[in-house]
Design a protein around this motif. Structure first.
Motif, short mmCIF file in Angstrom:
data_model
loop_
_atom_site.label_atom_id
_atom_site.label_comp_id
_atom_site.label_asym_id
_atom_site.label_seq_id
_atom_site.Cartn_x
_atom_site.Cartn_y
_atom_site.Cartn_z
N GLN A 17 0.83 -1.20 0.00
CA GLN A 17 0.00 0.00 0.00
C GLN A 17 0.88 1.26 0.00
OE1 GLN A 17 -2.40 0.34 3.52
NE2 GLN A 17 -3.45 2.17 2.80
N VAL A 18 1.91 1.28 0.80
CA VAL A 18 2.81 2.44 0.88
C VAL A 18 3.55 2.62 -0.45
CG1 VAL A 18 4.87 3.35 2.02
CG2 VAL A 18 3.07 2.25 3.38
N ARG A 19 4.03 1.54 -1.02
CA ARG A 19 4.76 1.64 -2.29
C ARG A 19 3.86 2.10 -3.43
NH1 ARG A 19 7.24 -3.93 -3.01
NH2 ARG A 19 5.51 -4.51 -1.69
N LEU A 20 2.61 1.60 -3.48
CA LEU A 20 1.67 2.04 -4.52
C LEU A 20 1.32 3.51 -4.39
CD1 LEU A 20 -0.78 -0.98 -4.85
CD2 LEU A 20 0.94 -0.22 -6.49
N ILE A 21 1.08 3.95 -3.16
CA ILE A 21 0.79 5.37 -2.94
C ILE A 21 1.99 6.22 -3.35
CG2 ILE A 21 0.33 7.13 -1.18
CD1 ILE A 21 -2.10 5.45 -1.85
N ALA A 22 3.20 5.76 -3.05
CA ALA A 22 4.41 6.49 -3.45
C ALA A 22 4.52 6.59 -4.96
CB ALA A 22 5.64 5.80 -2.87
N VAL A 23 4.23 5.51 -5.65
CA VAL A 23 4.28 5.52 -7.12
C VAL A 23 3.21 6.46 -7.68
CG1 VAL A 23 3.89 4.12 -9.19
CG2 VAL A 23 5.35 3.26 -7.36
N LEU A 24 1.99 6.41 -7.13
CA LEU A 24 0.93 7.31 -7.60
C LEU A 24 1.28 8.78 -7.37
CD1 LEU A 24 -2.33 5.39 -6.61
CD2 LEU A 24 -1.45 5.84 -8.90
N PHE A 25 1.79 9.09 -6.17
CA PHE A 25 2.20 10.46 -5.89
C PHE A 25 3.29 10.89 -6.88
CE2 PHE A 25 -0.08 10.65 -1.94
CZ PHE A 25 -0.22 12.00 -1.70
N SER A 26 4.22 10.01 -7.17
CA SER A 26 5.30 10.35 -8.11
C SER A 26 4.77 10.59 -9.51
CB SER A 26 6.34 9.23 -8.14
OG SER A 26 6.99 9.13 -6.90
N ILE A 27 3.86 9.74 -9.97
CA ILE A 27 3.31 9.89 -11.32
C ILE A 27 2.51 11.18 -11.43
CG2 ILE A 27 1.63 8.95 -12.96
CD1 ILE A 27 2.60 6.15 -12.06
N PHE A 28 1.61 11.41 -10.46
CA PHE A 28 0.82 12.64 -10.51
C PHE A 28 1.69 13.88 -10.35
CE2 PHE A 28 -2.90 9.89 -9.16
CZ PHE A 28 -3.48 9.92 -10.41
N GLY A 29 2.70 13.80 -9.52
CA GLY A 29 3.62 14.92 -9.36
C GLY A 29 4.39 15.19 -10.64
N PHE A 30 4.82 14.13 -11.31
CA PHE A 30 5.54 14.27 -12.56
C PHE A 30 4.67 14.96 -13.61
CE2 PHE A 30 7.08 12.47 -16.63
CZ PHE A 30 8.38 12.95 -16.59
N ILE A 31 3.41 14.52 -13.72
CA ILE A 31 2.48 15.12 -14.69
C ILE A 31 2.20 16.58 -14.32
CG2 ILE A 31 0.10 15.04 -15.55
CD1 ILE A 31 0.33 11.95 -15.30
N PHE A 32 2.00 16.83 -13.03
CA PHE A 32 1.74 18.21 -12.57
C PHE A 32 2.93 19.11 -12.89
CE2 PHE A 32 2.32 21.47 -9.33
CZ PHE A 32 1.13 22.17 -9.45
N ASN A 33 4.13 18.65 -12.59
CA ASN A 33 5.32 19.47 -12.83
C ASN A 33 5.54 19.71 -14.32
OD1 ASN A 33 6.14 19.95 -10.16
ND2 ASN A 33 6.98 17.90 -10.03
N LEU A 34 5.30 18.70 -15.15
CA LEU A 34 5.41 18.90 -16.60
C LEU A 34 4.40 19.92 -17.10
CD1 LEU A 34 5.99 15.33 -18.06
CD2 LEU A 34 7.62 17.21 -17.91
N THR A 35 3.18 19.83 -16.60
CA THR A 35 2.13 20.77 -17.00
C THR A 35 2.47 22.19 -16.55
OG1 THR A 35 0.50 19.00 -16.82
CG2 THR A 35 -0.35 21.25 -16.89
N LEU A 36 2.90 22.32 -15.32
CA LEU A 36 3.27 23.63 -14.80
C LEU A 36 4.44 24.23 -15.58
CD1 LEU A 36 2.86 25.81 -12.60
CD2 LEU A 36 4.54 24.57 -11.24
N LEU A 37 5.46 23.45 -15.81
CA LEU A 37 6.62 23.93 -16.54
C LEU A 37 6.24 24.27 -17.99
CD1 LEU A 37 9.64 24.48 -16.49
CD2 LEU A 37 10.00 22.12 -17.19
N GLY A 38 5.42 23.44 -18.62
CA GLY A 38 4.98 23.72 -19.98
C GLY A 38 4.18 25.01 -20.05
N THR A 39 3.33 25.25 -19.07
CA THR A 39 2.53 26.48 -19.04
C THR A 39 3.43 27.70 -18.89
OG1 THR A 39 0.69 25.27 -18.05
CG2 THR A 39 0.65 27.67 -17.84
#
Length: 121
Positions: A37-59
């Motif tokens: 459960q902890v590892r899956l949440i970590a992976v999800l946070f990382s994926i969503f963070g990666f997408i968020f950061n790419l979107t923010l940087l692209g904007t």
């Protein structure tokens, strides 16, 4: 769930979540022995963070590009009417400029500051 490094307190949970969200490489610090459960949440946070950061940087990059484009369009225009282009510099350049200024002054029926400055009149 916590582990040896982090407890289940709000502060520790917030800190590790922030780290996972804004630095996807942080998940490599989570040991494989942690619960699934902890590892899956970590992976999800990382994926969503990666997408968020790419979107923010692209904007941000697109905003800067748009401003630079507008700046270039607004301030790099060159008027090509009513100008005289003198190429090269030599001993006859100043007399030529005086003649050009004199003809301009005659056409406008007034004496320009440039003619007075150049020709001493």
């Amino acid at each position: 769930g916590g582990n040896e490094e982090f407890s289940t307190s709000f502060n520790d949970s917030f800190w590790i979540s922030w780290g996972l969200f804004f630095d996807p490489g942080t998940q490599t610090g989570i040991p494989a022995s942690d619960p699934l459960q902890v590892r899956l949440i970590a992976v999800l946070f990382s994926i969503f963070g990666f997408i968020f950061n790419l979107t923010l940087l692209g904007t941000v990059v697109e905003g800067v590009r748009t401003r630079m484009y507008r700046y270039r369009q607004k301030y790099s225009r060159v008027s090509t009417r009513g100008h005289v282009l003198v190429l090269g510099w030599g001993d006859k350049t100043l007399p030529l400029l005086c003649e050009l200024l004199a003809s301009e002054a005659k056409s406008r029926e007034r004496m320009s500051w440039g003619r007075r400055l150049c020709c001493g009149r």
